[in-house]
Design an enzyme around this catalytic site. Structure first.
Site, PDB file in Angstrom:
ATOM      1  N   HIS A 198       0.828  -1.206   0.000  1.00 22.04           N
ATOM      2  CA  HIS A 198       0.000   0.000   0.000  1.00 22.04           C
ATOM      3  C   HIS A 198       0.863   1.257   0.000  1.00 22.04           C
ATOM      4  CE1 HIS A 198      -2.416   3.146   2.179  1.00 22.04           C
ATOM      5  NE2 HIS A 198      -3.223   2.854   1.180  1.00 22.04           N
TER       6      HIS A 198
ATOM      7  N   GLU B 223       2.177   1.831  -3.421  1.00 26.58           N
ATOM      8  CA  GLU B 223       1.116   2.393  -4.266  1.00 26.58           C
ATOM      9  C   GLU B 223       1.107   3.918  -4.166  1.00 26.58           C
ATOM     10  OE1 GLU B 223      -3.312   3.553  -3.729  1.00 26.58           O
ATOM     11  OE2 GLU B 223      -3.062   1.443  -3.213  1.00 26.58           O
ATOM     12  N   HIS B 224       1.195   4.438  -2.949  1.00 27.19           N
ATOM     13  CA  HIS B 224       1.231   5.894  -2.763  1.00 27.19           C
ATOM     14  C   HIS B 224       2.444   6.508  -3.456  1.00 27.19           C
ATOM     15  CE1 HIS B 224      -1.765   7.001   0.560  1.00 27.19           C
ATOM     16  NE2 HIS B 224      -2.040   5.736   0.250  1.00 27.19           N
TER      17      HIS B 224
ATOM     18  N   GLU C   1      -4.228   8.055   7.399  1.00 23.20           N
ATOM     19  CA  GLU C   1      -5.259   7.247   6.742  1.00 23.20           C
ATOM     20  C   GLU C   1      -5.630   6.053   7.609  1.00 23.20           C
ATOM     21  OE1 GLU C   1      -5.828   4.567   2.655  1.00 23.20           O
ATOM     22  OE2 GLU C   1      -4.122   5.931   2.836  1.00 23.20           O
TER      23      GLU C   1
END
Length: 456
Positions: A77, A80-81, A157
């Protein structure tokens, strides 16, 4: 479906069901779909849909949170950022600004099985998306200063979605118990202590290990023809160096780990119950009919207004204010069949009484198969959802990419209707008897903090 009870962060592949009184439209003709593999190992799938002059371009990498070793959760994840933070010829954010100036939309997603990047744009701008993704595949910059800023965004997040969200926190904890042996127990976003100690070198190593043509699938759906797309794909992706990817391991669960129970006291207003049964997916079952029967079992229990749980527990006996079921059949590893609910406190229904009522519905379907009319109704619902999903090129591409990334074939899309319609009522009862049993059960009850404070 899990209705307003728990939040699942993995991308859902299940199509929306039609309402109970809808009849399934006849399956549309199979759309022309072309597949081939470049010399460097990149698999390419092109699906024609000429109803509008747009196209969706997606790159799917076969790496997700289930591939992460303990102590390094959240790598997929976080990477991905960072894919939006610059590459060899693009500054951080420049690719997004360019796509925005062309009227394109873009996004990305990480799940337990894959990480995907996609753009929806005018068909005459497809080359732009392909060039951007090809560069990001092998020339990502990964600057440390950008990482130090972005990791704080990811932590926030996590706080918003999990730590400060009682339903998200409850579901995350539930998964740690439901998956005793499978890495599906790990959160996609990562544990906070792993995010705290993550370094840019960890991401660089993860990128080198998993981002390569032979570990990816390029999916293109829309108003395109293979003879015009193939030269573009070869031009931009053909030059990406080939490397051998790491072996992909299927996340497997214990066939019967024994009944487990977890009590959580959280900042919620209402108590709730979550029952999860370890079941196979299409990626792990040696008998695919079982998986399609489980899909129909889910629809019998929670397939619209006329389904058994809503009819008998919400309206009939008013046992629950909300009750539902959920099952994801399209995962790389073993899956869960989940039933959840909130008891009707206005009638002083307890969690134990709600669970007893749910088990009664499960036992009924074990003992007596659904009628032919009931099965035909839920089959029609699922088929209608599959047909209607073909109206959106993004849905089409998502299903193709997710299936391929889970080790399944995109051709299952065109075979799905027949597979569902072949299931018999007895097969629905059979999978209930085989899999909805206590030795496969994980139970979690979520209680308001006030209940804990009231205890002596």
């Amino acid at each position: 479906m899990l209705r307003l009870i728990f939040v699942c962060f993995a991308f859902s592949l299940l199509p929306l069901a039609a309402t109970a009184d809808e009849s399934a439209s006849p399956p549309s003709p199979r759309q022309p779909t072309h597949t081939y593999t470049l010399d460097n190992g990149l698999k390419v799938i092109i699906r024609e849909d000429h109803r509008a002059p747009i196209v969706v371009s997606q790159v799917w990498y076969k790496v997700g949170s289930s591939d992460e070793p303990p102590g390094q959760t959240g790598l997929s994840h976080a990477l991905e950022h960072m894919m939006f933070k610059g590459s060899k010829n693009l500054e951080p954010g420049q690719a997004s600004r360019l796509l925005g100036s062309l009227g394109a939309s873009e996004n990305a997603m990480t799940s337990r099985d894959y990480t995907a990047y996609y753009q929806t744009l005018s068909r005459d701008q497809l080359a732009v998306a392909l060039e951007l993704e090809a560069e990001r595949m092998h020339q990502l910059a990964l600057p440390e200063d950008e990482f130090l800023k972005e990791i704080e965004v990811i932590k926030e997040e996590r706080r918003m979605r999990v730590d400060d969200n009682p339903n998200g926190l409850a579901y995350e904890r539930f998964l740690t118990q439901a998956y005793m042996a499978s890495p599906y127990s790990q959160p996609v976003i990562g544990w906070m202590h792993d995010l705290d100690r993550m370094q840019i070198e960890d991401l660089r190593a993860w990128y080198r290990a998993h981002y390569m043509p032979a570990n990816a699938t390029l999916v293109i759906v829309g108003d395109v023809y293979p003879e015009t797309v193939k030269p573009l794909v070869e031009r931009y992706f053909g030059a990406v160096p080939t490397r051998t990817p790491l072996p992909i391991r299927t996340p497997l669960e214990l066939p019967g780990g024994g009944e487990r129970s977890l009590v959580q006291h959280l900042d919620v207003q209402l108590p709730s119950l979550l029952l999860g049964f370890n079941v196979p997916s299409l990626g792990t079952s040696p008998a695919p009919w079982e998986v399609h029967a489980l899909r129909l079992l889910n629809a019998v229990l929670d397939g619209g207004h006329s389904a058994r749980l809503a009819s008998n527990l919400e309206r009939g006996n008013s046992i629950a204010t909300s009750v539902g079921a959920d099952y994801d059949p399209f995962t790389r590893g073993d899956s869960l069949f989940i039933v959840s609910g909130i008891p009707n406190l206005s009638r002083e229904v307890s969690l134990d009484q709600l669970e007893t009522a749910i088990w009664k519905q499960i036992d009924l379907i074990k003992q007596t198969p659904p009628s032919a009319a009931e099965l035909e109704r839920v089959q029609a619902q699922l088929v209608a959802g599959l047909v209607f999903a073909q109206d959106d090129i993004n849905n089409q591409a998502n299903r193709i990419g997710a299936l391929e990334s889970a080790g399944l074939s995109w051709e299952l899309i065109d075979q799905d209707v027949e597979a569902l319609q072949a299931i018999t009522p007895e097969q629905v009862s059979e999978v209930a008897r085989r899999y909805l049993v206590r030795e496969r059960l994980t139970r979690t009850t979520v209680l308001p903090l006030a209940n804990k404070e009231a205890q002596p």
